[in-house]
Write an enzyme that holds these catalytic residues in place. Structure first.
Site, mmCIF file in Angstrom:
data_model
loop_
_atom_site.group_PDB
_atom_site.id
_atom_site.type_symbol
_atom_site.label_atom_id
_atom_site.label_comp_id
_atom_site.label_asym_id
_atom_site.label_seq_id
_atom_site.Cartn_x
_atom_site.Cartn_y
_atom_site.Cartn_z
ATOM 1 N N GLU A 196 -17.707 0.096 3.476
ATOM 2 C CA GLU A 196 -16.436 0.297 2.764
ATOM 3 C C GLU A 196 -16.371 -0.773 1.686
ATOM 4 O OE1 GLU A 196 -13.399 0.425 5.780
ATOM 5 O OE2 GLU A 196 -14.470 1.994 6.897
ATOM 6 N N HIS A 206 -15.845 -3.464 7.290
ATOM 7 C CA HIS A 206 -16.846 -2.426 7.514
ATOM 8 C C HIS A 206 -17.767 -2.441 6.302
ATOM 9 C CE1 HIS A 206 -13.771 -0.341 10.323
ATOM 10 N NE2 HIS A 206 -14.637 -1.057 11.031
ATOM 11 N N HIS A 257 -9.841 -1.997 3.467
ATOM 12 C CA HIS A 257 -10.793 -1.022 4.002
ATOM 13 C C HIS A 257 -10.966 0.127 3.009
ATOM 14 C CE1 HIS A 257 -11.237 -2.167 8.428
ATOM 15 N NE2 HIS A 257 -10.399 -3.073 7.938
ATOM 16 N N GLU A 291 -6.124 0.876 3.130
ATOM 17 C CA GLU A 291 -7.223 1.803 2.840
ATOM 18 C C GLU A 291 -7.165 2.128 1.351
ATOM 19 O OE1 GLU A 291 -9.410 2.953 5.083
ATOM 20 O OE2 GLU A 291 -8.502 2.238 6.950
#
Length: 476
Positions: free
Chosen positions: A117, A114, A248, A342
């Site tokens: 990100e 993404h 991410h 993440e």
């Protein structure tokens, strides 16, 4: 001395010529500033690591700099181009770059899927710089990793999205601008939905791995797949990856398969056959990140539901269901086990925080990389010592098989325990072996398979011997 210096200069010139397309990238970059202009470097390098955001030309420069300082253990290559034509660059670190060495496992890190990100993109640039530095210093852990592993690092799978996000004014970037690729496609919802296939196969019987085998042409013809998605699918299918992580941003957790729920509900623990090793792999990352593993850490946002988080890890489906994700695609289309990490509550945090993110994640990145040397590894060969490619290695009690690579080499990640492994291949008699697996290192277990034709010939010879013996005994 003059001759040696001349040879060194020629070697350097050759290296520069070989990567001329990289060094001249800024002139080709869409929307790049005028030739010769460089953005102001706001932060100083520390020990060769540049703690700043790297736009596309600067990303290239950073990777080329790593390569030029350690050409014997690195190379730069591209797996394809983004929709806007930017190259999907990979830096490889290995004692024999560019070559799959039989018995040596292949690892990959992917960042910036993404585009907005951004922390993962920068951490992977820092990681490449760190591995170079520590290798040159003789750091035993890093030297051993590079000599025993082929490491592939792709800082940005979505360079178009990053450029869009980075062009937003101010320090705080929009939560969504730049997330998708230039076509507006969310790359982490764009992979073939193999979860739905394997869930049907669980009920009705069918393969539990390599669900896209021999289907590259179909992938290429699928107009719904983004060019970035197609490039990574080919990458996954062309290299026998064993372990991977997809970086991410937007939370702090290590997420493991399955990402898509079986029932179709929004939140449901969806275990894969390898749930135990995936939990262990996720903890290998989270446990070295102090913020991620802190049980008292408040949610990133007031209304976030972190109830599925345990020790900084979560099952993907238990958190929220993701169809068409890259993580599950790796597991169900190849031998590669992948988790999604993440890294930050903010997707595009201020540049001055990057050093702290590096310090929080450096040990986790190395710890996770080391997990590739767990479980069982070995070769599958015939009785003449020839490698058997695409042999199936199954583990009793785990309904997910892996296959051997072209050199007959295989790797099977497992938690400690006692197992029965079976190697089989069309035209050969299967063999089962018992093995006790420690935490690490991986246990070597080789298989020699006898072909049916060899067995028939052997049985024929045994029958002839028996007939000869009976003839002599009965005076025929």
């Amino acid at each position: 001395m003059a001759g040696r210096g001349g040879r060194a200069l020629l070697a350097l010139c050759g290296a520069l010529a070989a990567c001329g397309w990289l060094l001249g990238a800024e002139a080709q970059e869409p929307g790049a500033p005028a030739a010769g202009m460089r953005r102001r470097r706001r932060l100083q390098q520390e020990d060769g690591i540049s703690f700043e955001y790297h736009r596309y030309p600067e990303l290239r420069e950073a990777l080329v700099s790593v390569w030029l300082q350690c050409t014997a253990i690195s190379r730069i290559y591209t797996v394809g181009r983004s929709f806007e034509g930017r190259e999907l660059l990979v830096i490889e670190l290995s004692d024999n770059p560019g070559v799959h060495e039989p018995g040596e496992p292949e690892f990959k890190y992917i960042g910036n899927m993404h585009g907005n990100e951004a922390v993962g993109r920068e951490l992977l640039i820092f990681l490449a710089q760190y591995l170079r530095n520590e290798y040159q210093k003789g750091n035993e852990t890093i030297v051993n990793l590079i000599h025993s592993t082929r490491i592939h690092i792709m800082p940005s799978l979505n360079p178009d999205g990053f450029e869009k996000a980075a062009s937003q004014p101010g320090e705080l970037k929009d939560w969504f601008v730049g997330r998708s690729n230039a076509q507006g496609i969310d790359l982490n919802r764009n992979f073939p939905d193999l979860d739905r296939i394997v869930y049907v196969n669980e009920k009705e019987g069918g393969p539990n791995n390599h669900l896209l085998k021999n289907m590259k042409k179909i992938v290429d013809q699928n107009t719904k797949l983004a060019p970035e998605t197609k490039a990574v699918i080919h990458w996954i299918m062309d290299i026998p990856f064993v372990l991977s992580a997809n970086l991410h941003g937007g939370d702090l957790v290590a997420n493991y398969p399955y990402d898509e729920t079986r029932s179709g509900s929004a939140h449901e623990y969806s275990s894969s056959p390898d749930d135990a090793i995936f939990q262990s792999l996720a903890r290998a990352y989270s446990s070295f990140n102090p913020a991620m593993s802190n049980p008292n850490r408040p949610p990133c946002r007031k209304n976030d539901d972190d109830s599925s988080f345990v020790d900084g890890t979560t099952n993907g489906g238990a958190w929220y269901s993701v169809p068409g994700g890259m993580q599950d695609f790796n597991y169900l289309s190849s031998n590669c086990f992948e988790i999604t990490v993440e890294l930050s509550c903010e997707k595009f945090p201020p540049e001055e925080t990057l050093k702290t993110y590096w310090e929080d994640n450096k040990n986790s990145l190395i710890s996770y990389l080391e997990q590739i040397h767990r479980g069982v590894k070995g070769f599958v060969r015939d009785l003449q010592g020839n490698p058997i490619a695409n042999a199936t290695i199954s583990v009793e009690g785990i309904d997910h098989d892996v296959t051997s690579a072209k050199d007959g080499d295989y790797w099977r990640l497992l938690i400690p325990g006692n197992y029965k492994l079976t190697a089989s291949a069309p035209g050969y008699l299967a063999i089962t072996k018992k093995v006790a697996v420690p935490y690490s290192p991986a246990v070597g277990v080789d298989f020699e398979l006898e072909s049916f034709s060899e067995r028939k010939e052997e049985e024929k010879e045994e029958l002839m011997e028996w007939w000869k013996m009976m003839s002599e005994t009965l005076n025929f």
